[in-house]
Design an enzyme around this catalytic site. Structure first.
Site, PDB file in Angstrom:
ATOM      1  N   ASP A  91     -30.654   9.698 -82.578  1.00 46.53           N
ATOM      2  CA  ASP A  91     -30.632  10.259 -81.221  1.00 46.53           C
ATOM      3  C   ASP A  91     -31.792   9.625 -80.444  1.00 46.53           C
ATOM      4  OD1 ASP A  91     -28.721  11.874 -82.412  1.00 46.53           O
ATOM      5  OD2 ASP A  91     -29.463  13.726 -81.505  1.00 46.53           O
ATOM      6  N   LYS A 153     -25.829  12.597 -74.835  1.00 41.34           N
ATOM      7  CA  LYS A 153     -26.453  13.878 -75.183  1.00 41.34           C
ATOM      8  C   LYS A 153     -27.261  14.370 -73.994  1.00 41.34           C
ATOM      9  CE  LYS A 153     -29.959  15.705 -78.411  1.00 41.34           C
ATOM     10  NZ  LYS A 153     -30.798  15.381 -79.577  1.00 41.34           N
ATOM     11  N   LYS A 182     -22.722  15.526 -76.780  1.00 45.06           N
ATOM     12  CA  LYS A 182     -23.569  16.471 -77.509  1.00 45.06           C
ATOM     13  C   LYS A 182     -24.345  17.308 -76.503  1.00 45.06           C
ATOM     14  CE  LYS A 182     -27.423  16.865 -80.790  1.00 45.06           C
ATOM     15  NZ  LYS A 182     -28.270  16.178 -81.794  1.00 45.06           N
TER      16      LYS A 182
END
Length: 219
Positions: A91, A153, A182
């Site tokens: 991430d 995300k 996400k």
């Protein structure tokens, strides 16, 4: 929605600066017990967590976290190092200043470079929605798609706000067909989790859902 389905979408997260190895082991135990999608942990714990879980759980870690303004070379090194130590998912945080300055080629190329370093590992791109305009969020949907990352995300959880339903709905309208979403930051209830999943989020970055499930078991 079945609680097992929600848990299967959770990146069970502990990224606090004060996190200890005993606490990381505990969330790994929870991740394995409740079959979460992964645990999301600081890079310094990746190697130990990979050995501890013995491939029974995906290990996710963070790159350029939480501010995103490391150089691209540093982010690429972090990524390669994390993967060598056993990370299954990455991430990364974008360079928000470069996005705000409309240096879109830079932002896209950086994501591409990190995706190349990831190889076949999953890359999620954190754009920190609370700091962006709607136009910038839409631009990031395009750049993430063009760069070939698997996920966009919402948030680090370390800035002024976390995921919102409006942002996930906006992403859903503008991401490419192969990009997933996400939602992370501030997901504090099963109702929140279900809402984000129903809006199309494939992953949820949260520490609270497993805690809620455990608390309900103890009633």
């Amino acid at each position: 929605m079945d609680i097992k389905d929600i848990l299967s979408k959770c990146d069970h997260t502990l990224l606090a600066q004060t996190a200890t190895w005993d606490e990381i082991k505990a969330i790994c135990d929870d991740g394995m017990k409740y079959h979460t999608a992964s645990v999301c942990i600081p890079p310094s714990f990746v190697e130990r967590a990979k050995k501890y879980t013995d491939d029974k759980l995906a290990i996710c870690t963070v790159i350029g976290f939480p501010n995103g303004y490391n150089t691209t070379a540093v982010k690429v090194f972090e990524t390669k190092d994390a993967i060598e130590k056993g990370a299954d998912e990455i991430d990364m945080v974008i360079n928000i200043g470069e996005l705000r300055a409309k240096n879109y080629d830079f932002v896209r190329d950086e994501i591409k470079a990190i995706k190349e370093a990831c190889g076949d590992k999953i890359l999620k791109v954190i754009i920190e929605t609370c700091l962006l305009t709607e136009e910038e969020k839409i631009v990031m949907c395009r750049l993430v798609t063009e760069a070939g990352a698997e996920y966009i995300k919402t948030s680090t959880g370390f800035s002024t706000a976390g995921a919102t339903r409006e942002d996930i709905a906006l992403f859903a309208k503008h991401i490419g067909k192969d990009v997933k979403m996400k939602a992370a930051g501030g997901i504090s209830s099963l109702a929140d989790a279900e809402d984000f999943v129903n809006l199309g989020a494939s992953r949820l970055g949260t520490s609270r859902i497993v805690k809620i499930v455990k608390a309900n078991e103890n009633k």
